[in-house]
Design a protein around this motif. Structure first.
Motif, PDB file in Angstrom:
ATOM      1  N   ASP A 120     -28.345  63.174 -27.129  1.00  0.00           N
ATOM      2  CA  ASP A 120     -27.240  63.765 -27.885  1.00  0.00           C
ATOM      3  C   ASP A 120     -26.963  65.219 -27.503  1.00  0.00           C
ATOM      4  O   ASP A 120     -25.900  65.736 -27.790  1.00  0.00           O
ATOM      5  N   LEU A 121     -27.930  65.875 -26.890  1.00  0.00           N
ATOM      6  CA  LEU A 121     -27.698  67.255 -26.457  1.00  0.00           C
ATOM      7  C   LEU A 121     -26.920  67.206 -25.146  1.00  0.00           C
ATOM      8  O   LEU A 121     -27.417  66.708 -24.141  1.00  0.00           O
ATOM      9  N   LEU A 122     -25.709  67.714 -25.183  1.00  0.00           N
ATOM     10  CA  LEU A 122     -24.808  67.501 -24.051  1.00  0.00           C
ATOM     11  C   LEU A 122     -25.298  68.145 -22.766  1.00  0.00           C
ATOM     12  O   LEU A 122     -25.158  67.574 -21.691  1.00  0.00           O
ATOM     13  N   SER A 123     -25.899  69.331 -22.847  1.00  0.00           N
ATOM     14  CA  SER A 123     -26.425  69.969 -21.638  1.00  0.00           C
ATOM     15  C   SER A 123     -27.550  69.138 -21.031  1.00  0.00           C
ATOM     16  O   SER A 123     -27.684  69.039 -19.820  1.00  0.00           O
ATOM     17  N   TRP A 124     -28.346  68.588 -21.906  1.00  0.00           N
ATOM     18  CA  TRP A 124     -29.466  67.767 -21.460  1.00  0.00           C
ATOM     19  C   TRP A 124     -28.922  66.532 -20.736  1.00  0.00           C
ATOM     20  O   TRP A 124     -29.383  66.178 -19.652  1.00  0.00           O
ATOM     21  N   MET A 158     -25.959  66.208 -19.417  1.00  0.00           N
ATOM     22  CA  MET A 158     -25.282  66.657 -18.197  1.00  0.00           C
ATOM     23  C   MET A 158     -26.241  66.717 -17.027  1.00  0.00           C
ATOM     24  O   MET A 158     -25.921  66.327 -15.922  1.00  0.00           O
ATOM     25  N   GLY A 159     -27.428  67.231 -17.285  1.00  0.00           N
ATOM     26  CA  GLY A 159     -28.393  67.436 -16.218  1.00  0.00           C
ATOM     27  C   GLY A 159     -29.170  66.192 -15.847  1.00  0.00           C
ATOM     28  O   GLY A 159     -29.762  66.124 -14.787  1.00  0.00           O
ATOM     29  N   ARG A 160     -29.195  65.223 -16.741  1.00  0.00           N
ATOM     30  CA  ARG A 160     -30.121  64.116 -16.505  1.00  0.00           C
ATOM     31  C   ARG A 160     -29.498  62.735 -16.364  1.00  0.00           C
ATOM     32  O   ARG A 160     -30.065  61.858 -15.718  1.00  0.00           O
TER      33      ARG A 160
END
Lengths: 140, 108
Positions: B31-35, B37-39
């Motif tokens: 749910d964490l968008l940056s997370w 994005m990276g994965r």
């Protein structure tokens, strides 16, 4: 001699819901240029994180993407409050984002670390009360 | 398995389906968008409970084959129109995140 391609975007600081538009457009442009999926992904992630940061922390700013033969350069320039402690901001998990921002799925403290992770070069120049300029490069 | 084939199993309902023939290769839950994005990898199915418009941007940038909204989360009309415009497949299910992942994992 090949000509350098430059894409310029105004990142709107008032409209959090439209954040990401510049990154999506850059991704589209790079695809049309036939760059590898890996390079496109790295540029997109770095650019998106930078764009979101400018919206969350700086009230928007300017983004510029230069495509040269050897690398793609992303320049993010804002007139926000500046970053107090860059070393701290570069740590995964450190964030000054508000609860509202967190409830939208951001503010995990991954933005700047992701930008560094996905680029080959990254430089941050920030002055309190003046703004922040970030230059990133992804090798082609 | 394609997104359309996943829908035909009956566990996941289509919300936005502009590219039904996208192939699903692997999945990512977060749910964490940056997370995410990276994965998340291209062609993954991305299971989440987030449903704001930034989810569509992240789905576009990561090139996931579909977003699966778990726990009965729905999209509002504005976000749905952005998903359709950007060509992002969005499915939904009533299952909690864990069960949705288990269900999906058994099929792809």
């Amino acid at each position: 001699m090949s000509e350098e391609l430059v894409f310029r975007f105004k990142v709107d600081g008032d409209d959090f819901t439209s954040a990401g538009q510049a990154s999506v457009q850059v991704k589209k442009n790079l695809r049309q240029l036939g760059l590898s999926a890996e390079v496109i992904k790295r540029v997109s992630v770095a650019m998106y994180e930078g764009e979101i940061n400018m919206v969350i922390h700086a009230g928007g700013g300017d983004a510029e993407v230069r495509v040269s033969e050897d690398y793609i350069e992303i320049v993010l320039d804002d007139k926000g409050p500046g970053i107090k402690n860059i070393d701290l901001a570069m740590q995964e998990g450190y964030s000054t984002a508000s609860d509202t921002i967190r409830s939208l799925g951001f503010g995990a403290g991954m933005g700047l670390p992701n930008m560094r992770k996905y680029t080959d070069y990254m430089d941050i120049q920030s002055e309190i009360g003046v703004g922040t300029k970030i230059v990133m490069r992804v090798n082609c | 398995m394609t997104v359309n084939e996943l829908i035909s199993t009956g566990y996941f309902k289509p919300v936005s389906l502009p590219s039904p023939n996208r192939e699903i290769v692997g999945a990512y839950v977060g749910d964490l968008l940056s997370w995410v994005m990276g994965r998340a990898e291209a062609d993954n199915a991305w299971i989440t409970i987030m449903s704001n418009v930034n989810v569509i941007a992240v789905a576009t940038l990561t090139d996931v084959s579909c977003v699966i909204l778990a726990e009965g989360v729905s999209l509002d009309g504005e976000v749905l129109s952005v998903a359709l415009e950007k060509g992002v497949n969005v499915l939904s299910c009533e299952l909690p995140l864990y069960e949705a992942a288990i269900k999906l994992g058994g099929m792809i």
